[in-house]
Design a protein around this motif. Structure first.
Motif, PDB file in Angstrom:
ATOM      1  N   VAL A 172       0.848  -1.201   0.000  1.00 21.37           N
ATOM      2  CA  VAL A 172       0.000   0.000   0.000  1.00 21.37           C
ATOM      3  C   VAL A 172       0.882   1.249   0.000  1.00 21.37           C
ATOM      4  O   VAL A 172       2.082   1.183   0.258  1.00 21.37           O
ATOM      5  CB  VAL A 172      -0.937   0.054   1.239  1.00 21.37           C
ATOM      6  N   GLY A 173       0.235   2.378  -0.254  1.00 20.69           N
ATOM      7  CA  GLY A 173       0.938   3.655  -0.193  1.00 20.69           C
ATOM      8  C   GLY A 173       1.388   4.139  -1.555  1.00 20.69           C
ATOM      9  O   GLY A 173       1.367   3.388  -2.534  1.00 20.69           O
ATOM     10  N   TYR A 174       1.747   5.413  -1.641  1.00 20.60           N
ATOM     11  CA  TYR A 174       2.228   6.035  -2.875  1.00 20.60           C
ATOM     12  C   TYR A 174       1.213   5.775  -4.011  1.00 20.60           C
ATOM     13  O   TYR A 174       1.567   5.428  -5.118  1.00 20.60           O
ATOM     14  CB  TYR A 174       3.614   5.496  -3.217  1.00 20.60           C
ATOM     15  N   GLY A 175      -0.068   5.891  -3.666  1.00 18.54           N
ATOM     16  CA  GLY A 175      -1.139   5.702  -4.648  1.00 18.54           C
ATOM     17  C   GLY A 175      -1.853   4.369  -4.538  1.00 18.54           C
ATOM     18  O   GLY A 175      -3.012   4.241  -4.937  1.00 18.54           O
ATOM     19  N   LEU A 176      -1.178   3.376  -3.988  1.00 20.23           N
ATOM     20  CA  LEU A 176      -1.779   2.038  -3.896  1.00 20.23           C
ATOM     21  C   LEU A 176      -2.660   1.924  -2.655  1.00 20.23           C
ATOM     22  O   LEU A 176      -2.287   2.410  -1.584  1.00 20.23           O
ATOM     23  CB  LEU A 176      -0.681   0.971  -3.810  1.00 20.23           C
ATOM     24  N   ASP A 177      -3.787   1.247  -2.812  1.00 19.77           N
ATOM     25  CA  ASP A 177      -4.726   1.175  -1.696  1.00 19.77           C
ATOM     26  C   ASP A 177      -4.944  -0.229  -1.170  1.00 19.77           C
ATOM     27  O   ASP A 177      -4.696  -1.222  -1.850  1.00 19.77           O
ATOM     28  CB  ASP A 177      -6.093   1.715  -2.139  1.00 19.77           C
ATOM     29  N   TYR A 178      -5.454  -0.250   0.071  1.00 18.05           N
ATOM     30  CA  TYR A 178      -6.115  -1.438   0.601  1.00 18.05           C
ATOM     31  C   TYR A 178      -7.527  -0.975   0.927  1.00 18.05           C
ATOM     32  O   TYR A 178      -7.705  -0.086   1.785  1.00 18.05           O
ATOM     33  CB  TYR A 178      -5.422  -1.962   1.874  1.00 18.05           C
ATOM     34  N   ALA A 179      -8.535  -1.498   0.218  1.00 16.74           N
ATOM     35  CA  ALA A 179      -9.928  -1.113   0.457  1.00 16.74           C
ATOM     36  C   ALA A 179     -10.106   0.405   0.437  1.00 16.74           C
ATOM     37  O   ALA A 179     -10.804   0.968   1.277  1.00 16.74           O
ATOM     38  CB  ALA A 179     -10.425  -1.711   1.763  1.00 16.74           C
ATOM     39  N   HIS A 180      -9.447   1.060  -0.491  1.00 15.11           N
ATOM     40  CA  HIS A 180      -9.548   2.514  -0.712  1.00 15.11           C
ATOM     41  C   HIS A 180      -8.771   3.357   0.296  1.00 15.11           C
ATOM     42  O   HIS A 180      -8.798   4.582   0.222  1.00 15.11           O
ATOM     43  CB  HIS A 180     -11.013   2.981  -0.774  1.00 15.11           C
ATOM     44  N   TYR A 181      -8.070   2.734   1.201  1.00 14.17           N
ATOM     45  CA  TYR A 181      -7.263   3.483   2.170  1.00 14.17           C
ATOM     46  C   TYR A 181      -5.767   3.385   1.825  1.00 14.17           C
ATOM     47  O   TYR A 181      -5.363   2.526   1.042  1.00 14.17           O
ATOM     48  CB  TYR A 181      -7.477   2.940   3.585  1.00 14.17           C
ATOM     49  N   PHE A 182      -5.005   4.255   2.441  1.00 13.86           N
ATOM     50  CA  PHE A 182      -3.531   4.256   2.418  1.00 13.86           C
ATOM     51  C   PHE A 182      -2.896   4.877   1.171  1.00 13.86           C
ATOM     52  O   PHE A 182      -1.685   4.916   1.058  1.00 13.86           O
ATOM     53  CB  PHE A 182      -2.937   2.827   2.586  1.00 13.86           C
ATOM     54  N   ARG A 183      -3.707   5.372   0.234  1.00 15.85           N
ATOM     55  CA  ARG A 183      -3.113   5.916  -0.995  1.00 15.85           C
ATOM     56  C   ARG A 183      -2.210   7.116  -0.718  1.00 15.85           C
ATOM     57  O   ARG A 183      -1.318   7.431  -1.484  1.00 15.85           O
ATOM     58  CB  ARG A 183      -4.210   6.353  -1.975  1.00 15.85           C
TER      59      ARG A 183
END
Ligand code: IMP
Ligand code: MG
Length: 194
Positions: A172-183
């Motif tokens: 996750v992070g840097y644009g990548l999500d888990y269930a729409h979070y963490f982007r």
């Protein structure tokens, strides 16, 4: 990793709570920045200044924004358009069918295209987008992904430009999500479950 599947890979928009716990950093903001700079140099050398960037949303928006600014420093002056794709299905596994939920509007015919996605996993999303752009008359389509999971490939496709190759972890992070979070995280990480 324990218990965390990729719900967003299905393209579903059902509400899932942000999981508790910390995100362990896999690539820091500084490491990403250095890699993005090197990728931009490589892309500019290969494709030249006149390109059409097609970014696949949502996951690639942070990477695309940084890569575009790095490309500017290498004399690249692209047109930029966005396409939203989703693989629909139920549960945590993608059905394998990709559909367009938002198409690009820029002219593709004769263009040298840099197709950008966040992560190359089964390869279905990128294969679909690449084929579509070729059918529409692009002169060249080359792909750039922030992350590559070569072990998870289900179709024969490779990206010409890869930020980091990783194993079978859900990141996750840097644009990548888990269930729409963490982007919004400035780094790439793995959710720690305990
Ligand atoms: P594929 O290559 O068609 O399987 O599609 C990959 C897509 O699944 C990416 O564009 C992401 O949206 C999503 N995805 C795959 N692995 C991850 C991950 O580890 N974290 C977040 N999203 C992922
Ligand atoms: Mg995506």
């Amino acid at each position: 990793m324990s218990g965390l599947g990729p719900p967003s890979a299905s393209g579903a928009t059902d509400a899932v709570q942000r999981p508790p716990g910390k995100v362990e950093i896999m690539y820091s903001a500084a490491e990403i920045s250095a890699r993005v700079g090197a990728l931009a140099a490589d892309i500019a050398d290969t494709l030249g200044p006149d390109i059409l960037v097609v970014a696949v949303l949502k996951g690639s928006f942070v990477f695309t924004a940084d890569l575009l600014r790095a490309l500017h420093h290498h004399g690249v002056h692209p047109r930029i358009d966005f396409m939203t794709l989703s693989s629909y299905g139920t549960g945590t596994e993608s059905s394998g069918k990709v559909r367009i939920t938002r198409d690009i509007t820029d002219e593709v015919r004769g263009a040298k295209i840099l197709l950008i996605d966040d992560i190359l996993e089964s390869g279905r999303t990128l294969a679909f987008a690449r084929e579509l752009l070729r059918e529409r008359g692009a002169e060249v389509v080359q792909s750039c992904v922030l992350l590559d999971k070569p072990e998870k490939r289900k179709t024969e496709i490779n990206a010409e430009f890869v930020g980091f190759a990783i194993g079978d972890a859900f990141v996750v992070g840097y644009g990548l999500d888990y269930a729409h979070y963490f982007r919004e995280l400035p780094y790439i990480g793995v959710i720690a479950t305990d």
